[in-house]
Design a protein around this motif. Structure first.
Motif, PDB file in Angstrom:
ATOM      1  N   ASN A  57     -11.234 -46.596 -19.941  1.00  0.00           N
ATOM      2  CA  ASN A  57     -12.428 -47.425 -19.798  1.00  0.00           C
ATOM      3  C   ASN A  57     -13.469 -46.770 -18.885  1.00  0.00           C
ATOM      4  O   ASN A  57     -13.142 -46.122 -17.897  1.00  0.00           O
ATOM      5  N   ARG A  58     -14.742 -46.970 -19.240  1.00  0.00           N
ATOM      6  CA  ARG A  58     -15.886 -46.480 -18.466  1.00  0.00           C
ATOM      7  C   ARG A  58     -17.021 -47.446 -18.710  1.00  0.00           C
ATOM      8  O   ARG A  58     -17.382 -47.692 -19.865  1.00  0.00           O
ATOM      9  N   LYS A  59     -17.608 -47.939 -17.662  1.00  0.00           N
ATOM     10  CA  LYS A  59     -18.605 -48.997 -17.771  1.00  0.00           C
ATOM     11  C   LYS A  59     -19.726 -48.649 -18.742  1.00  0.00           C
ATOM     12  O   LYS A  59     -20.101 -49.462 -19.597  1.00  0.00           O
ATOM     13  N   ASP A  60     -20.310 -47.458 -18.615  1.00  0.00           N
ATOM     14  CA  ASP A  60     -21.481 -47.131 -19.437  1.00  0.00           C
ATOM     15  C   ASP A  60     -21.142 -46.997 -20.918  1.00  0.00           C
ATOM     16  O   ASP A  60     -21.852 -47.536 -21.778  1.00  0.00           O
ATOM     17  N   VAL A  61     -20.051 -46.295 -21.216  1.00  0.00           N
ATOM     18  CA  VAL A  61     -19.666 -46.127 -22.620  1.00  0.00           C
ATOM     19  C   VAL A  61     -19.292 -47.473 -23.225  1.00  0.00           C
ATOM     20  O   VAL A  61     -19.713 -47.805 -24.344  1.00  0.00           O
TER      21      VAL A  61
END
Lengths: 275, 275, 275, 275, 275, 275
Positions: F98-102
């Motif tokens: 998980n990655r906020k921007d993607v």
């Protein structure tokens, strides 16, 4: 952590009653972008990457996490060179286990991606190979990397294996990988996707991310927040350097880290003097 | 194994018929306690630790095992510095996966244990962090370690990860760990117990144990038997040095290691001469 | 990959508009058989091993694979010395977990195999210990290895652990292993078979195989094909060196690697000139 | 542990004040040699294997260890069938990573060893395949195993992978392995040695060893001591059964396990009555 | 997830044009505390544990996480029994690698902790053994566990190995562990601490924690929040059951999970009807 | 291997002199597509999948390899249900850490992929989740899978973890995964790509591939060659069944497998008779 590049921190400490003459010397860590890369960077990157060469990766990690990215640190790979800071911009590739039909389609459409990425690299780029951790085949090697070097390449991160390890060790860039392997990429692996989000260790790396690596590991900074992270971290490092000096002078950690009221006051004065 | 610190063992060997001129040179391994630590030790430790700096870890291992401790060798961790012998006394901490309720209780009662251990360290201490092998968070870092250095700290052993690896590499003490991580200890881990028996790799380390480490690994010696182990091992090393010399002169291993009757006799004479 | 031993490859490259003055310098990798070993080799081995010291392991891997041996590369072990090429002939041993009855039978029949192999070693030999990857006990150590060195031993490969790691690091030969351990071989392991096919990582090594190792890993070459592999690989390396030079001069990888028609023509001319 | 095969241990227990009506029922574990195998065994084996079908593996482990074999328990493999006890005699094979030259020599000299072992198996045999833990290729499969079954085979132990797992699951013998794989043994592995000492997990298995396995793992008993182990363990189990009964009746573990003086006396009386 | 215990969910579904007669049948999962344990619980626990027997572990996980405990799920261990829900209260023990001196001190002071914990267990207790993941020695076994059963024990969680696996499999409680081993705890391990916080997998378990386990893993619920978690999760499960029914009837997941406005309205009506 | 579905292979065998009355009985393995799925398949798939339900996975593996796909077998995952054959068509998804921007970008553009894939599934589909082996978060669970079941879904393959394991175990389809986890996919993972080539274990799976799995593992068959593979493998199985019968009758494996000239002749006659 941050160690100034130009100063040799070295103090005399006396904590006992007997004559103690040995100095507590912290060797400064040399960190600078290799000149060949530096002079090819555009003006913005030259300033930004210089800051990231000096910043504490731990301070930067705190800020990246505070911005909402708690999973952005890679520590599963091994750097080939000791004592080396890598800074640059991610150019990503995705590899998969080899399959005749998929390979035929992809390789008919264009060059293998380690070639393509070396040829298209911009100064300050870091090649990022997601090979799924595969250690039975190298995904690229020395010859292709020479082309990447000439283009101004600044580093390589491989979740997998590379050929020509001694040659890579002798280069002026850092390479992170799992292991070496003398084999060509075939018949175990094939390159599949270019400039897409990939997985390295347990981190998603996106094309254009800024990577900062040393022997602790690699911090992955989204491009949107990198200026803010670099500037704020340097400020924090300035404070930490003050704290380190106090500790080296023998003060108690309880007063210094974190700073109590008295130490905070001293720090404010120290900052005024410095300006 | 034992290599004298001051002698360069270098001999001419001829086993063939042709002129052979290359020498068989064994580089001596430099081993001494850093002066900053040494001059802060009390008199007893200065003598004891000096012996342990010179002793063969393998000889000492045999004696520790013979005393009833066959499980006292740690080889699961990686030393940050090559060619370095660590000697000191264990100061232990136990970390567990973070939990809000436990953390609230413990951290309300006193400082985090990496702070406390750095502040309370005595000269010659080795900080031992049992973090259960966790590699997703650093349990301590550079700043706290500076306080430990000033106090005369002699080494760190972490079954887990540390921040600020390049800074640790530049220090005059050895650090053994699994990996680096730029994160703070929170939110993955928390410190729980101080100066209790802990697990490092597959060894129980007790506060006050004497640790002797090099690139082979770390021998854990109970305090009760350390004098005996040090003295007996040095005697055994003296004999092994004699055996090494004979082997370097080209004698057969069957006569020398273990020594047959004739070699034993020569060794007795050698010892008399030396005295 | 192949880097000439005597030349310093260093060029000026200009790809931008601004003045760029940094040179792209590839450090040559020093590779030579230690003189002590070299002068003890027989005439054939001296020539052959010299070629293998210079050959690209990757080129050789391609040829070994083409000859029908796609599984002959070991990359699971760690070399103790950086920047070092190992070349020699396999002398193999097989170890098994210790068992009272088997040990009694075998050890009654002759010396432990690390002794025997050190004593019987021929110049240029590499001791190969199959210990099944066991890391809780060392299979051999420094003293025995001194006998091996005197005999002209050229390297050691251990799928397991060794004692006396700092001493091994200081020797003029390379050692590949999993980890160090201060223990003696007993009571965990015992030597069982001498000069039989063994397993190292996922490769079968046969007595008499020629091993070529560096920090990428170890290529295992059957004796039958080693001359052919060495000669053909050197030819291939000559071409690769030409390609590297073109890349260093800034040419596109698409023209050079693999060579297009025009580049092939230039290479033919280059070869004529060189002769 | 030992659970009688024919009795259903089921008792009423009252420890509280309220009416408690639920019974504490221990399901007996069914353990018998499949009739097809049993009637093909010679007279000695029929008696011995019957004892080993009933014996507590833990009691037997203590005795095997006391005889000088502390490393004789395999727990790294997975049994295909739940609730099944395997007893039999080891017939061993050693596999190595495939290599064209070695394979040509060996396979020219005779059949592949999974064939040979199936054909030559005696009633009560257990095939033991040392494949070095390799999981990328099956070393044998269903068809060959049918021949083994017909011959009276009693089990299979594979430090590696097998084909035809559902078929093996449906057979009346137990199979221990790491994983399944649909591939043939080629091109990854080859059979090399027959009826030699091999390594399974971290245990040396010798041809003729008696193996006793259940879901705890596999005990490896040297043939020399198996009669003694079986008889003594059964005696010990008799005592443990008495202890279990007392515990089921609600007595304190401190009085019963180990037995205090009073309990020992009761046990002596119990034994007299039983005879 | 939650499957009602008493209802057999079974519906006819038609999505194609042809006659489709097969039903989509979801087998209900049977879940109840064994009567022997249930009738020994105090009144509070009987109600609480009954709720936890029915609750969705996933719903409960969300609530535990929302309360500030995101690290409280254990999935590194293997349950011995399929299709079984474990509910109970943690009674913890800590084991360390064996050491003569520490063992002498501890074992002189009282019984080994697997004995003590079995003897002192209260109805509904779960024994939690932190053995550091060690798989070379069992920390407890069948006989001691019988005493625990009689006392009303409700489960066992071992980060390590156990003896007597078939016997444990036959019991009416669940056991989670890494592997079996026939050995006694000595000479590899020793029990050290009783009723202290311990590490299981990557979770800290505190004495008094409520554990809820099935084949997904084990949820660790701090005692302070367990009532709230149980009640709120049951409410959420009621809604999820409604959603499952709609999906089984062939509605689109986009309307149902999460519920859109129309579905929410229907759910409100459904709840009114049910009351 | 192939076991006929309708026949109970059971024979009397006599190899000894004494009366031997036990039969060698091979339990047939039940294998059929669940009716709910079967009646929703289109005509082609119904025929094809029925063949693949009966085919020997090992025979099919040989043919897939012979067609140029030696890397197409997955054996790293665990099937939830024993004794179950899975056949279907791959519908693939790729998950990343998980990655906020993607995540913001992707989840803004459409539903999470486990929802989408369940909703769009065609009868006979197998959901394939590439979660990079991550075991700290479930990528999907029971509720979503009910929608998939209703749509005619035939199986799930997850290189990672799933929620609601007992519920999945109770369904009429097979699920292969690494482990269970009660967590939602956030905050550890996110879905990224739909219907692209993915990596499962060390195999590339392409949308539309036909998967055939049992407890040995999962064979991945490219759609182009699946008809040929199914037909040829069934022919080969017919021959293997003949061979099995001969072996069950007590013939030597040397005559039967592979068949010598005499056995081949008998087989030809057997085939004629059967037609």
């Amino acid at each position: 952590m941050r160690l100034a590049m130009s100063l040799l921190v070295s103090v005399m400490v006396s904590v006992g009653v007997l004559a103690q003459t040995a100095t507590l010397k912290l060797e400064p860590v040399e960190r600078q972008m290799p000149p060949y890369i530096q002079e090819r960077l555009n003006a913005n990157d030259r300033v930004l990457f210089d800051k990231l060469m000096r910043v504490g990766i731990e301070s930067a990690w705190s800020l990246v996490t505070a911005e909402g990215y708690p999973q952005n640190f890679i520590n599963e790979l091994t750097p080939l060179k000791p004592h080396y800071r890598m800074v640059g911009r991610a150019r990503t590739m995705r590899y998969l286990p080899n399959r005749k039909d998929v390979r035929a389609k992809l390789y008919g459409a264009g060059p293998q991606l380690n070639y393509k990425s070396a040829e298209e690299a911009q100064p300050g780029d870091i090649l990022v190979f997601d090979a799924g951790g595969e250690m039975r085949a190298g995904v690229s090697g020395g010859v292709t990397t020479i082309r990447f070097l000439v283009r101004g390449g600044a580093g390589m991160v491989i979740d997998g294996a590379m050929r020509d390890v001694p040659e890579l060790e002798a280069m002026h860039i850092q390479t992170y990988m799992r292991r070496g392997h003398a084999s060509s990429v075939s018949p175990i692996m094939m390159s599949v996707d270019y400039q897409v989000p990939v997985r390295i260790g347990s981190v998603t790396v996106v094309p254009g991310d800024i990577l900062v690596g040393d022997t602790t590991g690699i911090l992955v900074i989204p491009a949107d927040i990198v200026e803010k992270v670099a500037n704020t971290a340097l400020e924090h490092d300035e404070q930490e350097e003050f704290q380190r000096d106090l500790l080296l002078k023998g003060e108690s950690i309880y007063d210094v880290y974190p700073m109590n009221a008295a130490t905070k006051k001293r720090y404010e004065e120290h900052r005024k003097l410095k300006r």
